[in-house]
Design a protein around this motif. Structure first.
Motif, PDB file in Angstrom:
ATOM      1  N   GLY A  31      60.383  43.457  33.255  1.00  0.00           N
ATOM      2  CA  GLY A  31      59.228  44.175  32.692  1.00  0.00           C
ATOM      3  C   GLY A  31      58.191  43.271  32.039  1.00  0.00           C
ATOM      4  O   GLY A  31      57.131  43.732  31.606  1.00  0.00           O
ATOM      5  N   ALA A  32      58.492  41.964  31.957  1.00  0.00           N
ATOM      6  CA  ALA A  32      57.560  41.053  31.280  1.00  0.00           C
ATOM      7  C   ALA A  32      56.282  40.891  32.095  1.00  0.00           C
ATOM      8  O   ALA A  32      56.295  40.923  33.314  1.00  0.00           O
ATOM      9  CB  ALA A  32      58.225  39.695  31.075  1.00  0.00           C
ATOM     10  N   SER A  33      55.181  40.708  31.380  1.00  0.00           N
ATOM     11  CA  SER A  33      53.887  40.532  32.054  1.00  0.00           C
ATOM     12  C   SER A  33      53.772  39.097  32.576  1.00  0.00           C
ATOM     13  O   SER A  33      54.532  38.227  32.186  1.00  0.00           O
ATOM     14  CB  SER A  33      52.749  40.820  31.087  1.00  0.00           C
ATOM     15  OG  SER A  33      52.693  39.815  30.103  1.00  0.00           O
ATOM     16  N   THR A  34      52.819  38.883  33.468  1.00  0.00           N
ATOM     17  CA  THR A  34      52.670  37.536  34.037  1.00  0.00           C
ATOM     18  C   THR A  34      51.274  36.967  33.784  1.00  0.00           C
ATOM     19  O   THR A  34      50.329  37.694  33.475  1.00  0.00           O
ATOM     20  CB  THR A  34      52.889  37.556  35.564  1.00  0.00           C
ATOM     21  OG1 THR A  34      51.929  38.448  36.136  1.00  0.00           O
ATOM     22  CG2 THR A  34      54.285  37.989  35.931  1.00  0.00           C
ATOM     23  N   TYR A  35      51.201  35.662  33.974  1.00  0.00           N
ATOM     24  CA  TYR A  35      49.943  34.905  33.891  1.00  0.00           C
ATOM     25  C   TYR A  35      48.888  35.569  34.788  1.00  0.00           C
ATOM     26  O   TYR A  35      47.741  35.784  34.390  1.00  0.00           O
ATOM     27  CB  TYR A  35      50.272  33.482  34.371  1.00  0.00           C
ATOM     28  CG  TYR A  35      49.155  32.464  34.430  1.00  0.00           C
ATOM     29  CD1 TYR A  35      48.403  32.149  33.295  1.00  0.00           C
ATOM     30  CD2 TYR A  35      48.886  31.753  35.609  1.00  0.00           C
ATOM     31  CE1 TYR A  35      47.418  31.169  33.343  1.00  0.00           C
ATOM     32  CE2 TYR A  35      47.906  30.775  35.668  1.00  0.00           C
ATOM     33  CZ  TYR A  35      47.164  30.488  34.537  1.00  0.00           C
ATOM     34  OH  TYR A  35      46.207  29.518  34.602  1.00  0.00           O
ATOM     35  N   PHE A  36      49.303  35.919  35.990  1.00  0.00           N
ATOM     36  CA  PHE A  36      48.410  36.537  36.979  1.00  0.00           C
ATOM     37  C   PHE A  36      47.871  37.882  36.487  1.00  0.00           C
ATOM     38  O   PHE A  36      46.663  38.142  36.522  1.00  0.00           O
ATOM     39  CB  PHE A  36      49.188  36.696  38.295  1.00  0.00           C
ATOM     40  CG  PHE A  36      48.456  37.397  39.394  1.00  0.00           C
ATOM     41  CD1 PHE A  36      47.169  37.023  39.765  1.00  0.00           C
ATOM     42  CD2 PHE A  36      49.073  38.430  40.100  1.00  0.00           C
ATOM     43  CE1 PHE A  36      46.505  37.662  40.807  1.00  0.00           C
ATOM     44  CE2 PHE A  36      48.420  39.067  41.146  1.00  0.00           C
ATOM     45  CZ  PHE A  36      47.130  38.695  41.496  1.00  0.00           C
ATOM     46  N   ALA A  37      48.769  38.710  35.994  1.00  0.00           N
ATOM     47  CA  ALA A  37      48.340  40.035  35.523  1.00  0.00           C
ATOM     48  C   ALA A  37      47.373  39.891  34.347  1.00  0.00           C
ATOM     49  O   ALA A  37      46.376  40.613  34.248  1.00  0.00           O
ATOM     50  CB  ALA A  37      49.554  40.861  35.125  1.00  0.00           C
ATOM     51  N   ARG A  38      47.673  38.935  33.481  1.00  0.00           N
ATOM     52  CA  ARG A  38      46.778  38.728  32.324  1.00  0.00           C
ATOM     53  C   ARG A  38      45.420  38.195  32.791  1.00  0.00           C
ATOM     54  O   ARG A  38      44.378  38.534  32.242  1.00  0.00           O
ATOM     55  CB  ARG A  38      47.423  37.773  31.320  1.00  0.00           C
ATOM     56  CG  ARG A  38      48.616  38.379  30.597  1.00  0.00           C
ATOM     57  CD  ARG A  38      49.104  37.509  29.464  1.00  0.00           C
ATOM     58  NE  ARG A  38      49.752  36.287  29.915  1.00  0.00           N
ATOM     59  CZ  ARG A  38      51.035  36.185  30.288  1.00  0.00           C
ATOM     60  NH1 ARG A  38      51.815  37.253  30.241  1.00  0.00           N
ATOM     61  NH2 ARG A  38      51.539  35.032  30.667  1.00  0.00           N
ATOM     62  N   ASP A  39      45.435  37.368  33.826  1.00  0.00           N
ATOM     63  CA  ASP A  39      44.173  36.855  34.356  1.00  0.00           C
ATOM     64  C   ASP A  39      43.332  37.980  34.952  1.00  0.00           C
ATOM     65  O   ASP A  39      42.112  38.011  34.802  1.00  0.00           O
ATOM     66  CB  ASP A  39      44.456  35.781  35.433  1.00  0.00           C
ATOM     67  CG  ASP A  39      44.027  34.396  34.967  1.00  0.00           C
ATOM     68  OD1 ASP A  39      43.102  34.314  34.127  1.00  0.00           O
ATOM     69  OD2 ASP A  39      44.605  33.399  35.443  1.00  0.00           O
TER      70      ASP A  39
END
Ligand code: ARG
Length: 584
Positions: free
Chosen positions: A313-321
């Motif tokens: 369920g953790a968010s990723t660098y990509f999603a935050r970008d």
């Protein structure tokens, strides 16, 4: 204020086109072919001041002999701008401009001073640039230096040319690495109040050592990051301390570098904005479950998939970008979004831009990736001891110490006091590092070589700064000298028009070169330009008497050259973020 006047190149172009149109309306040339004259500054001796093959192309379209067309145009050039028109090498037409016109342009440039080259390309459009972006809980490494320096120079060039610029430092302050740190800090029971950047870095290194032997540590770290994202108080408190310590360290570096970035939103800012992105990707059919994780699929697999959300369920660098793209578009409405990030992320950047387009966040053609290569030492990899990252602060301090030694060497017996010498050492040391970086093509790997960086010879920061100080010293002396030097007749051998003309014509090209640097996001074009300008000026300085020139008119020309060269160097150094000391 922007320079809008017609410059000499434009005047020549208009004159030639006017002559053609006149010939067309007299029926000498058919009028259905539009003349389009593109001029280049001549670089070779004996080829006039401007050269073009457009007249040749035009004659081809007309089906008339080139020489005849040139002759016709020549007979219709009624202007004091062009003093001669010649044909060279079969396809080129060369134009020589009258000396008077060249001198008028010099006066105009001397009057414009630090506004030279300021053309309004941006027209108040918005350019957003993502640069610097170091990762917290790690020291500011030499790797992020390039992004910081190049990104700032691109920002400055765009601002100078009429864009409204927004700099955003996309700090790496969120992600699984914080799980690792929190795990380690908890495990070692480290005292939060006495933590500092070095202790954090060491804790991070110890975590990696431990996780090699004990892979469960990684699971535990992931769990800590999950807790952090779920709002766990203790995890959040540790994260806050790490962020604060890092920011203090980064601010110190930015201060030394003389850099101020408009916004530091950082990845953590997008924590609550990732869900929207995931929903959007799912809605649009680009998100797919894969081994528990959620991945982004590009149509026809034109690009490799990327993870949007990890299986825990953790968010990723990509999603935050992606969330950052959405936010930036809504908040600032940029016309272009520039990303200054290392070439190791080139593919990732393509994925980000394409995904943003697919999701309707921003069209792909609004994005521009400006990548930079690595910094290497002279003997290969740039590192201290095995595996240890180079700390930027140490490098910057060393630069100032080395610059000081260099200055003490040239300054022996000269007029700077201690404080001035110290400031000069900072300007030369830090300026040298920045210039070394900016003078090379961004995407190439660059060599970090002290002997080249801090050298008064060659294409280096100190050489450019030294030439600027030389101009300033001439200008200072001029105002302190009595104006009443009796005009004497100069001898023929004092006529240096060839040299003067060469510098003036080169100064006139500044505008075009700046536009080129802007269009191609290449600050190195600015460096190449000023390096040649400095070489030309220094040669001129050694050849011709400036202040002691016996002829008043001639002296004014030489002073105007000095003033304009000085103004152009100052503009360029300020675009590059390098200081321009008045005395050296
Ligand atoms: N913090 C990242 C790194 O050090 C760079 C971030 C670049 N910007 C971005 N929007 N991804 O690798």
């Amino acid at each position: 204020m922007f320079t809008q006047d017609k410059d000499i190149k434009e005047k020549v172009r208009c004159t030639v086109e006017k002559a053609i149109i006149e010939a067309q309306s007299d029926g000498v040339f058919p009028s259905d072919i539009k003349p389009e004259i593109k001029l280049e500054y001549s670089s070779a001796k004996g080829t006039g001041n401007f050269t073009t093959n457009s007249v040749y192309l035009f004659s081809q379209k007309l089906g008339k002999p080139f020489e005849d067309v040139v002759k016709e145009i020549k007979s219709r050039i009624a202007s004091d701008v062009i003093s001669s028109t010649t044909v060279a090498l079969g396809i080129h037409t060369n134009f020589t401009v009258s000396r008077e016109e060249i001198l008028n342009s010099l006066k105009e440039m001397a009057r414009e001073g630090e506004e030279i080259g300021k053309v309004d390309l941006g027209k108040a459009r918005v350019m957003l640039i993502d640069y610097s972006s170091p990762n917290i809980a790690k020291p500011f490494g030499i790797g992020h230096l390039r992004s910081t320096i190049i990104g700032q120079a691109v920002y400055n060039i765009y601002s100078f040319l009429g864009w409204k610029c927004i700099g955003d430092n996309h700090l790496g302050d969120w992600g699984t690495q914080f799980g690792k740190l929190i795990y380690q800090i908890n495990k070692e029971n480290l005292d939060l109040d006495s933590l500092n950047i070095d202790l954090l870095e060491q804790a991070y290194v110890r975590f990696h050592r431990e996780s090699e032997a004990n892979p469960q540590a990684l699971d535990a770290a992931r769990e800590y990051f999950r807790k952090l994202e779920a709002g766990d108080k203790q995890a959040k408190r540790i994260w806050e301390v790490c962020r604060k310590i890092s920011l203090q360290e980064f601010d110190r570096i930015y201060e030394i570098l003389g850099i101020k970035i408009d916004y530091t939103m950082g990845e953590s800012f997008y924590e609550g904005k990732v869900k929207e992105i995931i929903d959007l990707a799912s809605e649009k059919g680009y998100a797919q479950k894969s081994q528990g994780a959620l991945v982004f699929l590009f149509p026809n697999n034109k690009l490799p998939t990327l993870v949007l959300q990890k299986s825990d369920g953790a968010s990723t660098y990509f999603a935050r970008d992606l969330a950052a793209v959405k936010y930036r578009m809504e908040e600032w409405h940029p016309d272009i979004l520039v990303y200054e990030v290392g070439t190791d992320q080139e593919l990732y950047m393509k994925q980000l831009f394409s995904a943003s387009d697919l999701l309707g966040l921003a069209p792909e053609n609004k994005f521009k990736y400006v990548g930079h290569g690595m910094i290497r030492g002279r003997e290969g990899k740039f590192s201290t001891r095995k595996g240890q990252t180079i700390h930027l602060q140490e490098v910057l301090e060393e630069a100032v110490i080395k610059a000081r030694a260099l200055i003490d060497n040239v300054q022996k017996g000269k007029d700077l006091d201690e404080e001035e010498k110290e400031n000069l050492a900072k300007a030369v040391g830090i300026g040298g590092i920045k210039y070394n970086d900016l003078s090379q093509t961004p995407v190439q790997d660059i060599i970090f070589d002290w002997d080249k960086i801090l050298n008064f010879k060659g294409n280096s920061g100190p050489y450019i700064q030294y030439t600027y100080a030389r101009c300033q010293s001439v200008i200072r002396k001029e105002t302190s000298l009595s104006k009443k030097i009796t005009a004497e007749k100069m001898s023929e051998k004092d006529d240096y028009w060839g040299l003067e003309e060469d510098i003036i014509m080169y100064l006139l090209q500044f505008k075009d070169r700046l536009v080129e640097a802007h269009d191609s996001f290449s600050p190195n074009i600015v460096c190449t330009y000023i390096y040649s300008l400095c070489q030309k000026y220094n040669y001129f300085y050694n050849e011709c008497a400036i202040l002691n020139c016996p002829d008043e008119n001639e002296k004014e020309i030489r002073l105007n050259i000095t003033k304009t060269v000085s103004a152009v160097i100052k503009i360029c150094l300020s675009l590059l973020g390098v200081e321009a000391p008045e005395k050296m």
